[in-house]
Design an enzyme around this catalytic site. Structure first.
Site, PDB file in Angstrom:
ATOM      1  N   SER A   9      -4.751   6.961   5.977  1.00 23.87           N
ATOM      2  CA  SER A   9      -4.286   5.725   6.612  1.00 23.87           C
ATOM      3  C   SER A   9      -4.592   5.754   8.100  1.00 23.87           C
ATOM      4  O   SER A   9      -4.093   6.618   8.829  1.00 23.87           O
ATOM      5  CB  SER A   9      -2.782   5.562   6.407  1.00 23.87           C
ATOM      6  OG  SER A   9      -2.309   4.546   7.268  1.00 23.87           O
ATOM      7  N   HIS A  33      -7.463   3.639   4.093  1.00 25.59           N
ATOM      8  CA  HIS A  33      -6.282   2.793   3.902  1.00 25.59           C
ATOM      9  C   HIS A  33      -5.984   2.054   5.210  1.00 25.59           C
ATOM     10  O   HIS A  33      -5.820   2.685   6.258  1.00 25.59           O
ATOM     11  CB  HIS A  33      -5.109   3.678   3.480  1.00 25.59           C
ATOM     12  CG  HIS A  33      -3.866   2.935   3.132  1.00 25.59           C
ATOM     13  ND1 HIS A  33      -3.640   2.391   1.894  1.00 25.59           N
ATOM     14  CD2 HIS A  33      -2.753   2.659   3.862  1.00 25.59           C
ATOM     15  CE1 HIS A  33      -2.443   1.809   1.858  1.00 25.59           C
ATOM     16  NE2 HIS A  33      -1.883   1.963   3.050  1.00 25.59           N
ATOM     17  N   ASP A  35      -3.479  -0.563   7.055  1.00 30.62           N
ATOM     18  CA  ASP A  35      -2.148  -1.168   7.001  1.00 30.62           C
ATOM     19  C   ASP A  35      -2.087  -2.418   7.873  1.00 30.62           C
ATOM     20  O   ASP A  35      -2.120  -2.319   9.102  1.00 30.62           O
ATOM     21  CB  ASP A  35      -1.097  -0.157   7.479  1.00 30.62           C
ATOM     22  CG  ASP A  35      -0.891   0.949   6.470  1.00 30.62           C
ATOM     23  OD1 ASP A  35      -0.621   0.644   5.300  1.00 30.62           O
ATOM     24  OD2 ASP A  35      -1.012   2.140   6.859  1.00 30.62           O
ATOM     25  N   MET A  37       0.177  -5.287   9.179  1.00 33.31           N
ATOM     26  CA  MET A  37       1.609  -5.610   9.339  1.00 33.31           C
ATOM     27  C   MET A  37       1.747  -6.801  10.281  1.00 33.31           C
ATOM     28  O   MET A  37       1.062  -6.859  11.300  1.00 33.31           O
ATOM     29  CB  MET A  37       2.351  -4.419   9.934  1.00 33.31           C
ATOM     30  CG  MET A  37       2.200  -3.127   9.127  1.00 33.31           C
ATOM     31  SD  MET A  37       3.222  -1.843   9.830  1.00 33.31           S
ATOM     32  CE  MET A  37       2.690  -0.421   8.858  1.00 33.31           C
ATOM     33  N   HIS A  66      -3.751  -2.809   2.758  1.00 35.88           N
ATOM     34  CA  HIS A  66      -2.356  -2.891   2.338  1.00 35.88           C
ATOM     35  C   HIS A  66      -1.689  -3.970   3.184  1.00 35.88           C
ATOM     36  O   HIS A  66      -1.406  -3.742   4.369  1.00 35.88           O
ATOM     37  CB  HIS A  66      -1.723  -1.505   2.551  1.00 35.88           C
ATOM     38  CG  HIS A  66      -0.276  -1.430   2.199  1.00 35.88           C
ATOM     39  ND1 HIS A  66       0.505  -0.350   2.529  1.00 35.88           N
ATOM     40  CD2 HIS A  66       0.542  -2.285   1.561  1.00 35.88           C
ATOM     41  CE1 HIS A  66       1.741  -0.554   2.099  1.00 35.88           C
ATOM     42  NE2 HIS A  66       1.790  -1.718   1.506  1.00 35.88           N
ATOM     43  N   MET A  68       1.200  -5.839   4.436  1.00 31.81           N
ATOM     44  CA  MET A  68       2.658  -5.886   4.597  1.00 31.81           C
ATOM     45  C   MET A  68       2.959  -7.122   5.440  1.00 31.81           C
ATOM     46  O   MET A  68       3.317  -7.035   6.620  1.00 31.81           O
ATOM     47  CB  MET A  68       3.139  -4.594   5.269  1.00 31.81           C
ATOM     48  CG  MET A  68       3.157  -3.419   4.300  1.00 31.81           C
ATOM     49  SD  MET A  68       3.196  -1.843   5.162  1.00 31.81           S
ATOM     50  CE  MET A  68       1.450  -1.668   5.509  1.00 31.81           C
ATOM     51  N   MET A 137       5.770   2.439  -2.587  1.00 35.33           N
ATOM     52  CA  MET A 137       6.129   2.921  -1.249  1.00 35.33           C
ATOM     53  C   MET A 137       7.107   4.080  -1.386  1.00 35.33           C
ATOM     54  O   MET A 137       8.132   3.950  -2.056  1.00 35.33           O
ATOM     55  CB  MET A 137       6.798   1.818  -0.426  1.00 35.33           C
ATOM     56  CG  MET A 137       5.903   0.687   0.054  1.00 35.33           C
ATOM     57  SD  MET A 137       4.471   1.150   1.065  1.00 35.33           S
ATOM     58  CE  MET A 137       5.197   2.208   2.316  1.00 35.33           C
ATOM     59  N   ASP A 175       2.521   5.921  -1.122  1.00 35.55           N
ATOM     60  CA  ASP A 175       2.253   5.647   0.287  1.00 35.55           C
ATOM     61  C   ASP A 175       3.516   5.892   1.108  1.00 35.55           C
ATOM     62  O   ASP A 175       4.514   5.187   0.946  1.00 35.55           O
ATOM     63  CB  ASP A 175       1.776   4.190   0.417  1.00 35.55           C
ATOM     64  CG  ASP A 175       1.396   3.827   1.843  1.00 35.55           C
ATOM     65  OD1 ASP A 175       1.358   4.720   2.713  1.00 35.55           O
ATOM     66  OD2 ASP A 175       1.126   2.632   2.078  1.00 35.55           O
TER      67      ASP A 175
HETATM   68  C1  DX5 Z   1       3.746   2.635   6.135  1.00 32.06           C
HETATM   69  C2  DX5 Z   1       2.287   2.506   5.743  1.00 32.06           C
HETATM   70  C3  DX5 Z   1       1.644   3.795   5.434  1.00 32.06           C
HETATM   71  C4  DX5 Z   1       1.613   4.776   6.561  1.00 32.06           C
HETATM   72  C5  DX5 Z   1       1.855   6.129   5.973  1.00 32.06           C
HETATM   73  O1  DX5 Z   1       4.365   1.410   6.051  1.00 32.06           O
HETATM   74  O2  DX5 Z   1       2.149   1.683   4.590  1.00 32.06           O
HETATM   75  O3  DX5 Z   1       0.333   3.605   4.908  1.00 32.06           O
HETATM   76  O4  DX5 Z   1       0.420   4.814   7.276  1.00 32.06           O
HETATM   77  O5  DX5 Z   1       1.955   7.042   7.010  1.00 32.06           O
HETATM   78  P1  DX5 Z   1       2.452   8.549   6.744  1.00 32.06           P
HETATM   79  O6  DX5 Z   1       1.481   9.160   5.770  1.00 32.06           O
HETATM   80  O7  DX5 Z   1       2.430   9.157   8.087  1.00 32.06           O
HETATM   81  O8  DX5 Z   1       3.832   8.434   6.147  1.00 32.06           O
HETATM   82 ZN    ZN Z   2       0.115   1.613   3.619  1.00 32.50          ZN
END
Ligand code: DX5
Ligand code: ZN
Length: 223
Positions: A9, A33, A35, A37, A66, A68, A137, A175
């Protein structure tokens, strides 16, 4: 079960050097990956379409996007058009997940359905045929570097039995808080795609961290 796949990620990478961060793991990872947000679905704001489009051009790794965000039904196809090979929408935010999944698949994009830690998987048994991956998650979404929530392992097991019972090739991605120690428990429980942010980009050698995660997951899923 499908093979182990590792998806670093970039949330934990240096945001001023995302191309280099992708390059650092390109020879060892299966996915990058990403993210997305929006500061509403989760209390954090990261990146959006222009950055995804840029990353898609900058790396040979397929992008595992991903989302969010609120209103994922409105945005999911735009992320596919920006170059994501897989787009995950959250069950808690989607209003028409089946329509969105079909729209994504029609364009040749893989579809993920994301479930927060408190969202049970059992209610989604009937839609497994509409998706390619369940993203479970293992922390509350929003931030990297949080502590792995052990209780989600039961949900991983239930998800694996539902997928096996339906005789479908739906991948199970975990994740959040996945590191060299928790990865084995996730693999034992039936996960096959592993997202790791801080465990990869917080390491001195991100590529070696990816290899280590893969070895440990492979070993655990064989046992
Ligand atoms: C959190 C993200 C993850 C995040 C995981 O909301 O969806 O993808 O990057 O990070 P680590 O592996 O550090 O928990
Ligand atoms: Zn993620």
């Amino acid at each position: 079960m499908s093979r182990t796949q590792i998806a670093p990620s970039i949330l934990s990478a240096d945001f001023t050097r995302l191309g280099a961060a992708a390059e650092a793991v390109a020879g060892d990872a299966d996915w990058l990956h990403v993210d997305v947000m929006d500061g509403h679905f989760v209390p954090n704001l990261t990146l959006g379409l222009p950055v995804v489009a840029g990353l898609a051009k900058a790396t040979s790794l397929p992008l595992d996007c991903h989302l969010m965000i609120e209103e994922p039904d409105r945005w999911a196809v735009r992320y596919a058009e920006a170059g994501a090979a897989s787009v995950t929408i959250h069950a808690e935010a989607a209003r028409a997940p089946v329509r969105t999944a079909r729209d994504l698949r029609a364009g040749g994009t893989r579809v993920g359905l994301g479930l927060n830690p408190a969202t049970p998987v059992d209610g989604y048994a009937d839609v497994l045929g509409e998706i390619d991956m369940l993203l479970l998650m293992t922390v509350e979404p929003g931030f990297g570097g949080q502590q792995f929530l052990e209780f989600v392992l039961n949900k991983v097991r239930r998800a694996r039995s539902l997928v096996s019972a339906a005789e479908l090739d739906v991948w199970i991605e975990v994740d959040g808080g996945v590191d060299h120690e928790t990865v084995a428990r996730c693999a034992e429980a039936g996960a096959d795609v592993f997202v790791a942010g801080s465990a990869v980009y917080g390491a001195d050698d991100p590529a070696a961290a990816v290899r280590e995660l893969r070895e440990r997951a492979d070993r655990a899923s064989r046992s």
